[in-house]
Design a protein around this motif. Structure first.
Motif, PDB file in Angstrom:
ATOM      1  N   VAL A   1     -10.331   8.337  -2.755  1.00 12.64           N
ATOM      2  CA  VAL A   1      -8.948   8.780  -2.641  1.00 12.64           C
ATOM      3  C   VAL A   1      -8.792  10.251  -3.004  1.00 12.64           C
ATOM      4  CG1 VAL A   1      -7.949   6.503  -3.064  1.00 12.64           C
ATOM      5  CG2 VAL A   1      -8.327   8.024  -4.984  1.00 12.64           C
TER       6      VAL A   1
ATOM      7  N   TYR B   1      -7.552   8.157  10.887  1.00 11.06           N
ATOM      8  CA  TYR B   1      -7.890   8.266   9.476  1.00 11.06           C
ATOM      9  C   TYR B   1      -9.386   8.020   9.299  1.00 11.06           C
ATOM     10  CZ  TYR B   1      -2.969   8.237   8.349  1.00 11.06           C
ATOM     11  OH  TYR B   1      -1.654   8.563   8.253  1.00 11.06           O
TER      12      TYR B   1
ATOM     13  N   VAL C   1       0.012   5.539   0.387  1.00 12.13           N
ATOM     14  CA  VAL C   1      -0.821   5.857   1.551  1.00 12.13           C
ATOM     15  C   VAL C   1      -0.063   5.510   2.826  1.00 12.13           C
ATOM     16  CG1 VAL C   1      -2.993   5.520   0.311  1.00 12.13           C
ATOM     17  CG2 VAL C   1      -1.994   3.615   1.564  1.00 12.13           C
TER      18      VAL C   1
ATOM     19  N   TYR D   1       0.813  -1.210   0.000  1.00 13.94           N
ATOM     20  CA  TYR D   1       0.000   0.000   0.000  1.00 13.94           C
ATOM     21  C   TYR D   1       0.850   1.265   0.000  1.00 13.94           C
ATOM     22  CZ  TYR D   1      -4.355  -2.531   0.463  1.00 13.94           C
ATOM     23  OH  TYR D   1      -5.432  -3.344   0.223  1.00 13.94           O
TER      24      TYR D   1
ATOM     25  N   PHE E   1      -6.365   5.837   4.916  1.00 14.42           N
ATOM     26  CA  PHE E   1      -6.727   6.633   3.741  1.00 14.42           C
ATOM     27  C   PHE E   1      -7.347   7.934   4.201  1.00 14.42           C
ATOM     28  CE2 PHE E   1      -6.838   2.264   2.330  1.00 14.42           C
ATOM     29  CZ  PHE E   1      -6.237   2.303   1.083  1.00 14.42           C
TER      30      PHE E   1
END
Length: 139
Positions: free
Chosen positions: A62, A37, A11, A5, A28
Motif C-alpha cells: 500500500v 490498477y 481505496v 474497502y 490498489f
C-alpha cells in the motif's frame, strides 16, 4: 464489500456486472495509462453458502511511502480488525511493531452499516519498505 474497502482502506472500489454476475472490483496502487490498477481483487456475488475461512491469505503493498502505510494501519486499527498470524515472528498489533516489520494483518471484511462479518480473508498489508516490494521506491 466494495463499501468496506472504500471506507476502511480508502481505496478505489466499484461494483460492476460481469458475465451476468455482480462483482466488487477493488483496486490498489496508481492507475496506469490504460486505467488499470497494478493490484486488484474481484469478489463475485453468489447465492451459494460461503465456505468457512481456511487460512489462506494475500499480500498487498500500500501507498507510496511510510505515511501511506501508517494511514492504512490507523484506519484498520480504528475499524478494530487488526489480526495476527502464527507465521509472523512479531505480532504487528501496534503502529510501532507494524513499522518495525513493515506489515500488519487483518482478516475480517464487514458490512460497514451493520458491522456483520461478510467474508474472511487474511490481508497481509505491506509497506513499500517491505524487503520484497516489487516496485520503485519513491522518496
Amino acid at each position: 464489500i466494495a463499501a468496506f474497502y472504500e471506507s476502511v482502506l480508502d481505496v478505489a472500489a466499484t461494483v460492476i456486472e460481469e458475465d451476468g454476475t455482480i462483482v466488487a472490483l477493488i483496486g490498489f496502487g496508481d492507475v496506469d495509462n490504460k486505467s488499470c490498477y497494478p493490484q486488484y481483487m474481484k469478489f463475485r456475488e453468489t447465492s451459494e453458502e460461503i465456505p468457512a475461512y481456511d487460512g489462506h491469505h494475500l499480500a498487498i503493498y500500500v501507498g507510496e511511502n511510510m505515511n501511506d502505510f501508517e494511514d492504512a494501519f490507523h484506519k484498520v486499527d480504528r475499524a478494530g480488525i487488526i489480526s495476527t498470524n502464527w507465521r509472523d515472528k512479531i505480532d504487528a498489533t501496534t503502529i510501532e511493531t507494524a513499522r518495525q516489520v513493515n506489515q500488519f494483518r487483518f482478516q475480517t471484511i464487514f458490512d460497514i452499516e451493520t458491522n456483520e462479518t461478510i467474508f474472511e480473508l487474511e490481508h497481509e498489508i505491506r509497506s513499500v519498505e517491505f524487503p520484497t516490494f516489487p516496485g520503485k521506491r519513491r522518496k
